[in-house]
Design an enzyme around this catalytic site. Sequence first.
Site, mmCIF file in Angstrom:
data_model
loop_
_atom_site.group_PDB
_atom_site.id
_atom_site.type_symbol
_atom_site.label_atom_id
_atom_site.label_comp_id
_atom_site.label_asym_id
_atom_site.label_seq_id
_atom_site.Cartn_x
_atom_site.Cartn_y
_atom_site.Cartn_z
ATOM 1 N N CYS A 142 9.674 -3.402 -0.945
ATOM 2 C CA CYS A 142 8.920 -2.148 -0.814
ATOM 3 C C CYS A 142 9.600 -1.298 0.250
ATOM 4 O O CYS A 142 10.226 -1.816 1.174
ATOM 5 C CB CYS A 142 7.488 -2.477 -0.384
ATOM 6 S SG CYS A 142 6.463 -1.054 0.016
ATOM 7 N N SER A 153 8.318 0.220 2.637
ATOM 8 C CA SER A 153 7.750 0.039 3.984
ATOM 9 C C SER A 153 8.545 -0.979 4.793
ATOM 10 O O SER A 153 8.614 -0.884 6.022
ATOM 11 C CB SER A 153 6.286 -0.402 3.903
ATOM 12 O OG SER A 153 5.515 0.594 3.276
ATOM 13 N N HIS A 176 11.087 1.006 6.439
ATOM 14 C CA HIS A 176 10.546 1.714 7.617
ATOM 15 C C HIS A 176 10.511 0.777 8.823
ATOM 16 O O HIS A 176 10.762 1.194 9.946
ATOM 17 C CB HIS A 176 9.138 2.247 7.342
ATOM 18 C CG HIS A 176 9.104 3.389 6.368
ATOM 19 N ND1 HIS A 176 9.900 4.491 6.499
ATOM 20 C CD2 HIS A 176 8.363 3.591 5.256
ATOM 21 C CE1 HIS A 176 9.644 5.336 5.496
ATOM 22 N NE2 HIS A 176 8.719 4.811 4.734
ATOM 23 N N HIS A 206 6.351 -7.897 2.844
ATOM 24 C CA HIS A 206 4.885 -7.889 2.945
ATOM 25 C C HIS A 206 4.253 -7.898 1.559
ATOM 26 O O HIS A 206 3.047 -7.902 1.421
ATOM 27 C CB HIS A 206 4.413 -6.668 3.750
ATOM 28 C CG HIS A 206 4.776 -5.386 3.081
ATOM 29 N ND1 HIS A 206 6.038 -4.856 3.138
ATOM 30 C CD2 HIS A 206 4.051 -4.548 2.314
ATOM 31 C CE1 HIS A 206 6.081 -3.739 2.441
ATOM 32 N NE2 HIS A 206 4.878 -3.535 1.910
ATOM 33 N N CYS A 226 1.319 -5.278 -2.952
ATOM 34 C CA CYS A 226 1.363 -3.974 -2.279
ATOM 35 C C CYS A 226 1.510 -2.827 -3.279
ATOM 36 O O CYS A 226 0.618 -2.010 -3.439
ATOM 37 C CB CYS A 226 2.489 -3.901 -1.238
ATOM 38 S SG CYS A 226 2.674 -2.234 -0.559
HETATM 39 N N1 LIG Z 1 -0.038 3.869 2.436
HETATM 40 C C1 LIG Z 1 0.247 2.636 2.073
HETATM 41 O O1 LIG Z 1 -0.611 1.758 2.038
HETATM 42 C C2 LIG Z 1 1.649 2.307 1.659
HETATM 43 C C3 LIG Z 1 1.920 1.057 1.084
HETATM 44 C C4 LIG Z 1 3.209 0.808 0.650
HETATM 45 C C5 LIG Z 1 4.209 1.750 0.786
HETATM 46 N N2 LIG Z 1 3.910 2.933 1.383
HETATM 47 C C6 LIG Z 1 4.914 3.991 1.536
HETATM 48 O O2 LIG Z 1 5.013 4.681 0.300
HETATM 49 C C7 LIG Z 1 6.305 5.291 0.233
HETATM 50 C C8 LIG Z 1 6.944 4.969 -1.104
HETATM 51 O O3 LIG Z 1 7.288 3.593 -1.159
HETATM 52 P P1 LIG Z 1 8.147 3.033 -2.395
HETATM 53 O O4 LIG Z 1 8.340 1.578 -2.156
HETATM 54 O O5 LIG Z 1 7.546 3.502 -3.660
HETATM 55 O O6 LIG Z 1 9.539 3.814 -2.132
HETATM 56 P P2 LIG Z 1 10.746 4.116 -3.132
HETATM 57 O O7 LIG Z 1 11.927 4.353 -2.285
HETATM 58 O O8 LIG Z 1 10.779 3.066 -4.194
HETATM 59 O O9 LIG Z 1 10.315 5.490 -3.865
HETATM 60 C C9 LIG Z 1 10.349 6.736 -3.257
HETATM 61 C C10 LIG Z 1 10.679 7.786 -4.329
HETATM 62 O O10 LIG Z 1 10.501 9.093 -3.769
HETATM 63 C C11 LIG Z 1 11.480 9.925 -4.352
HETATM 64 N N3 LIG Z 1 11.631 11.175 -3.579
HETATM 65 C C12 LIG Z 1 12.301 11.361 -2.420
HETATM 66 N N4 LIG Z 1 12.195 12.645 -2.023
HETATM 67 C C13 LIG Z 1 11.442 13.280 -2.956
HETATM 68 C C14 LIG Z 1 10.976 14.626 -3.121
HETATM 69 N N5 LIG Z 1 11.243 15.549 -2.206
HETATM 70 N N6 LIG Z 1 10.232 14.920 -4.204
HETATM 71 C C15 LIG Z 1 9.936 13.969 -5.128
HETATM 72 N N7 LIG Z 1 10.340 12.689 -5.028
HETATM 73 C C16 LIG Z 1 11.080 12.343 -3.955
HETATM 74 C C17 LIG Z 1 12.718 9.049 -4.396
HETATM 75 O O11 LIG Z 1 13.691 9.549 -5.310
HETATM 76 C C18 LIG Z 1 12.120 7.714 -4.832
HETATM 77 O O12 LIG Z 1 12.144 7.572 -6.234
HETATM 78 C C19 LIG Z 1 7.090 4.767 1.433
HETATM 79 O O13 LIG Z 1 7.007 5.715 2.489
HETATM 80 C C20 LIG Z 1 6.322 3.514 1.793
HETATM 81 O O14 LIG Z 1 6.506 3.140 3.135
HETATM 82 C C21 LIG Z 1 2.651 3.227 1.815
HETATM 83 ZN ZN LIG Z 2 4.552 -2.098 0.630
#
Ligand SMILES: NC(=O)c1ccc[n+]([C@@H]2O[C@H](COP(=O)([O-])OP(=O)(O)OC[C@H]3O[C@@H](n4cnc5c(N)ncnc54)[C@H](O)[C@@H]3O)[C@@H](O)[C@H]2O)c1
Ligand SMILES: [Zn+2]
Length: 370
Positions: free
Chosen positions: A40, A42, A45, A61, A167
């Site tokens: 993931c 995160s 991060h 995680h 997650c």
């Molecule tokens: N709030 C929560 O509980 C929680 C839980 C897990 C992950 N997250 C967060 O969610 C986010 C996404 O995680 P993920 O594993 O899916 O990441 P990921 O890297 O798999 O996906 C992110 C996507 O965003 C796209 N992107 C980047 N800039 C963009 C823009 N300007 N417009 C449109 N799309 C754009 C990328 O091309 C990519 O496909 C991360 O910041 C992660 O830390 C939050």
């Molecule tokens: Zn996650």
Amino acid sequence: MKTKAAVVLEYGKPLEIHELELDGPREGEVLLRFTHGGLCHSDIHGAHGDLPVRLPMVLGHEGAGIVEDVGPGVTRVKPGDKVVCSFIPNCGTCRWCATGQQAICDMGATILEGSLPGGRFPFKGPAGEYGALCMVGSFSQYGVLHQNSTVKVDDDIPLDKAVLVGCGVPTGWGSAVNAAKVAPGETVLVVGIGGIGINAVQGARYAGAKNLIAVDPLENKREKALELGATHAVATSEEAMELVMSLTRGVGADKAIITTDLVTEPQVTASFHTVSKGGTVVITGLNKLDINNIQLPATLLTLFKKTVKGSLFGDCNPTTDIPKILGLYQSGDVKLDELITRTYRLEDINEGYDDLLAGKNIRGVLVHEH
Ligand SMILES: NC(=O)c1ccc[n+]([C@@H]2O[C@H](COP(=O)([O-])OP(=O)(O)OC[C@H]3O[C@@H](n4cnc5c(N)ncnc54)[C@H](O)[C@@H]3O)[C@@H](O)[C@H]2O)c1
Ligand SMILES: [Zn+2]
Ligand SMILES: [Zn+2]
């Protein structure tokens, strides 16, 4: 016992594989043989220091595995049980758990510290005491977790797919269903189609969105979104706004869900202006802790009665939502197999994160060997 694990020693440096010594489970704790860990964003991060995790830290995680042993007083699981981990533990009795908000359980206070409740670090090795990210640490072959971080799943659930329900799936699905409260006939925007966003698409589709617009600059992401229920897919927020206005005759979208890897001010502002009066923007993606990436006209927020809200773990209650989503997988209403782009061995974990950062994967999954 000994276990191999992928560890962050220094922010921004590649992960290292360390052989660690793992304590046995004590009161309320569980020894888990991890079978799978999901990659993931995160974790990145944490590895980059956007989230200031204590170092050294065993990453991972999103995890699934089999209970090998339990300490005294464990009632939630028993040896042999299949388990999906909950990246926020849930105690069941704090103010938040007791009001149906397990995602913000007080026990989650130490997820970046990575110690067990009470402050113990069960991993020890060449760099001292190691934490486990989110008190899970699924990039280790074995882990000691508090029972409140485990959710037993049915024996007929395949863990190589169910791992994603630790997650990515509940976070995305719940961002649409629980946080945005998508309702039948609505117009919904999902910005960022990674492991989280694709599941916001699945959740919004299941909840009955009429127009479901996926936004991602990468073509492979847009294709997957269309495959799993998006009605439209565009590369930028500007194109999305134009499309939404033409689909809704200038009214705007009901909901926007931001699931980009790094949430930025322009993304939030564009989504804010793309939702209609009374519309909601849900922010699920993260960025560095101290960036002010919301800069909005409060007067418009008020006059148009808009809502901007954050969502952790898709506002899910893991003890009930993890089994619920797995039930929807079994009925074909939530796709899991289609989300896994590639699998990796523990030794290849850095390649997995390179692929994630290069946008190649919807989700990569680490398969443990024992
Ligand atoms: N709030 C929560 O509980 C929680 C839980 C897990 C992950 N997250 C967060 O969610 C986010 C996404 O995680 P993920 O594993 O899916 O990441 P990921 O890297 O798999 O996906 C992110 C996507 O965003 C796209 N992107 C980047 N800039 C963009 C823009 N300007 N417009 C449109 N799309 C754009 C990328 O091309 C990519 O496909 C991360 O910041 C992660 O830390 C939050
Ligand atoms: Zn996650
Ligand atoms: Zn609690």
